[in-house]
Design a protein around this motif. Structure first.
Motif, mmCIF file in Angstrom:
data_model
loop_
_atom_site.group_PDB
_atom_site.id
_atom_site.type_symbol
_atom_site.label_atom_id
_atom_site.label_comp_id
_atom_site.label_asym_id
_atom_site.label_seq_id
_atom_site.Cartn_x
_atom_site.Cartn_y
_atom_site.Cartn_z
ATOM 1 N N GLN A 75 0.797 -1.239 0.085
ATOM 2 C CA GLN A 75 -0.084 0.065 0.242
ATOM 3 C C GLN A 75 0.914 1.234 -0.049
ATOM 4 O OE1 GLN A 75 -1.986 -1.508 3.621
ATOM 5 N NE2 GLN A 75 -3.751 -0.619 2.851
ATOM 6 N N PRO A 76 0.304 2.293 -0.194
ATOM 7 C CA PRO A 76 0.987 3.706 0.083
ATOM 8 C C PRO A 76 1.227 3.798 1.488
ATOM 9 C CG PRO A 76 -0.918 4.022 -1.359
ATOM 10 C CD PRO A 76 -0.928 2.668 -1.061
ATOM 11 N N ASN B 93 -9.446 4.382 2.865
ATOM 12 C CA ASN B 93 -8.548 4.492 1.756
ATOM 13 C C ASN B 93 -9.118 4.781 0.632
ATOM 14 O OD1 ASN B 93 -6.339 3.716 3.743
ATOM 15 N ND2 ASN B 93 -6.439 1.638 3.027
ATOM 16 N N SER B 94 -8.556 5.236 -0.415
ATOM 17 C CA SER B 94 -8.986 5.368 -1.752
ATOM 18 C C SER B 94 -7.862 4.954 -2.773
ATOM 19 C CB SER B 94 -9.297 6.970 -2.140
ATOM 20 O OG SER B 94 -8.166 7.659 -1.666
ATOM 21 N N GLY C 261 -7.510 3.304 -13.655
ATOM 22 C CA GLY C 261 -5.989 3.157 -13.450
ATOM 23 C C GLY C 261 -5.703 2.983 -12.222
ATOM 24 N N LYS C 262 -6.405 3.212 -11.134
ATOM 25 C CA LYS C 262 -5.743 3.169 -9.899
ATOM 26 C C LYS C 262 -6.137 1.968 -8.986
ATOM 27 C CE LYS C 262 -3.762 7.404 -10.090
ATOM 28 N NZ LYS C 262 -2.438 7.529 -9.603
ATOM 29 N N ALA C 263 -5.659 1.662 -7.878
ATOM 30 C CA ALA C 263 -5.905 0.456 -6.910
ATOM 31 C C ALA C 263 -5.542 0.899 -5.549
ATOM 32 C CB ALA C 263 -5.254 -0.581 -7.190
ATOM 33 N N ARG D 152 12.831 -2.469 -3.056
ATOM 34 C CA ARG D 152 12.513 -2.008 -4.168
ATOM 35 C C ARG D 152 11.128 -0.989 -3.825
ATOM 36 N NH1 ARG D 152 11.093 0.435 -7.505
ATOM 37 N NH2 ARG D 152 11.005 0.072 -9.726
ATOM 38 N N PHE D 153 10.430 -1.064 -2.953
ATOM 39 C CA PHE D 153 9.492 0.090 -2.495
ATOM 40 C C PHE D 153 9.685 0.648 -1.147
ATOM 41 C CE2 PHE D 153 7.661 -3.205 -5.654
ATOM 42 C CZ PHE D 153 6.874 -2.517 -6.454
ATOM 43 N N LYS D 154 10.717 1.224 -1.187
ATOM 44 C CA LYS D 154 11.299 1.765 0.079
ATOM 45 C C LYS D 154 10.100 2.934 0.772
ATOM 46 C CE LYS D 154 15.809 1.551 -0.836
ATOM 47 N NZ LYS D 154 17.325 2.383 -1.051
ATOM 48 N N ASN D 155 9.362 3.588 -0.107
ATOM 49 C CA ASN D 155 8.400 4.727 0.028
ATOM 50 C C ASN D 155 6.887 4.097 0.260
ATOM 51 O OD1 ASN D 155 10.321 6.565 0.409
ATOM 52 N ND2 ASN D 155 10.075 6.965 -1.898
ATOM 53 N N TYR D 156 6.613 2.772 0.286
ATOM 54 C CA TYR D 156 5.423 2.037 0.617
ATOM 55 C C TYR D 156 5.453 1.359 1.642
ATOM 56 C CZ TYR D 156 4.750 3.299 -4.611
ATOM 57 O OH TYR D 156 4.777 3.961 -5.645
ATOM 58 N N LYS D 157 3.982 1.048 2.047
ATOM 59 C CA LYS D 157 3.804 0.165 3.410
ATOM 60 C C LYS D 157 3.786 -1.602 2.890
ATOM 61 C CE LYS D 157 0.916 1.437 6.495
ATOM 62 N NZ LYS D 157 -0.510 1.633 7.042
ATOM 63 N N ILE D 158 4.598 -2.429 3.360
ATOM 64 C CA ILE D 158 4.309 -3.589 3.016
ATOM 65 C C ILE D 158 4.182 -4.357 4.533
ATOM 66 C CG2 ILE D 158 5.345 -5.674 2.033
ATOM 67 C CD1 ILE D 158 7.427 -3.805 0.512
#
Length: 363
Positions: free
Chosen positions: A58-59, A69-70, A188-190, A213-219
């Motif tokens: 997620q973001p 969320n949106s 085009g969004k999720a 790879r996705f440092k600015n995302y929440k995993i």
């Protein structure tokens, strides 16, 4: 002493019944409020895990409570995720909270969804084939008396129910991703991606690769989802604290008032006991045991009332989950009894310190 305690309670049946009922209501309030809260959060966690995959991407600012969320992630990120070492498949999901119906719907890409999900089992019908078709879970179908072929109104549009799947997979209503993107105004969004690791790979290594790879995302690891939701849900812990305080306060105040007024009325009786040689500790023990009996009866009645309330809720709102963890089934009685004991402590000490001569002359 036991006969004396029961005799004291029988002499004042109204006060005894009111005290028992008040303790019961405190226990019921605590158990029912926690059951509804835990039920919603645990059900949300279990159904989210039921989508499949080992991780959720997620973001960074997104919440695991998807109603908050949106659609903020481009669907094309899927290709980037699937190039990460150890990733087997990824599927985008758009979550939309329907305020008028008070539930979530998920928009899914059925091709990639099947690559990630292994839990979707149909009891009737089939996966949607057209933009205006949806599938619903068994809880939703039963609560609304719906079957395959029925029409379902969502977001100002009519959809046909093409299939009914066994509960436990994501939202209770699933529809095509592109359809929900169009209706939500987020083409085009999720909201998030569910990611499945390749068979035979280390989940920790895949997790580290995704984080790199996705440092600015929440995993989020799916295995830790329930614990994380409990810890990060806004106001959940303050809500629990307030419910505990209210429950203990009810028991404390009711027992305090009941025991204090009882001591006043039984001043002469206490004087007789003390003149016959009853010690201070005996008097204190007598009052405390009387309050413990009231609390115990209140706890028993509280569990009965909670059970009845849960049955009424499930009969009226079948889709609302109610889950009371074992910890709180044990803790709630302890809280009520603790509050009742503390409430009886002052009246008990006051009774023990009475002057027997003055007590005998009390009218």
């Amino acid at each position: 002493m036991v006969k004396l305690i029961f005799s004291n309670l029988r002499q004042r049946p109204t006060r005894t019944c009111v005290s028992i009922l008040a303790v019961a209501l405190g226990v019921t309030l605590l158990l029912l409020s926690l059951g509804l809260s835990y039920g919603q959060l645990m059900d949300n966690a279990e159904r989210t895990k039921g989508v499949g995959g080992d991780f959720i991407l997620q973001p960074s600012e997104a919440s695991l409570i998807f109603a908050l969320n949106s659609g903020t992630l481009p669907v094309r990120v899927r290709q980037v995720i699937e190039r990460v070492e150890g990733v087997g498949a990824a599927t985008p999901v758009l979550a939309k909270f329907l305020g008028d119906k008070f539930h979530l719907v998920f928009g899914i890409d059925k091709v990639s969804f099947r690559q990630v999900n292994r839990n979707l089992k149909f009891v009737q019908g089939w996966m949607f084939e057209h933009p205006r078709e949806v599938i619903i879970d068994t809880v939703y179908a039963n609560s609304r008396k719906m079957k395959v072929g029925d029409q379902l109104g969502l977001l100002g549009n009519q959809f046909m129910v093409s299939g009914i799947f066994r509960q436990g997979t994501g939202a209770r209503v699933l529809l095509p991703l592109t359809t929900l993107q169009e209706l939500n105004g987020t083409p085009g969004k999720a909201t998030m991606f569910f990611v499945r690791a390749r068979e035979g790979t280390s989940l920790e290594q895949v997790y580290d690769s995704l984080k790199e790879r996705f440092k600015n995302y929440k995993i989020t690891k799916a295995s830790e989802l329930q614990e994380i939701i409990m810890d990060t849900t806004p106001a959940f812990k303050p809500f629990i604290s307030s419910m505990i305080f209210i429950s203990v306060a009810i028991s404390f105040l009711i027992i305090l008032l009941a025991m204090y007024s009882t001591i006043t009325e039984r001043t002469r009786e206490i004087g007789i006991l003390k003149s016959l040689g009853a010690s201070k500790s005996y008097i204190v023990k007598l009052i405390l045991q009387e309050s413990l009996l009231i609390c115990a009866l209140g706890v028993g009645l509280g569990f009965c009332l909670t059970s009845v309330a849960i049955q009424l809720i499930l009969a009226t709102f079948p889709s609302i989950p109610v889950t009371i963890p074992l910890f709180w089934r044990v803790t709630a009685p302890v809280m009520a009894i603790t509050g009742g004991t503390l409430g009886a402590l002052y009246p008990a000490v006051k009774a023990a310190q009475m002057d027997p001569v003055r007590a005998l002359g009390y009218e």
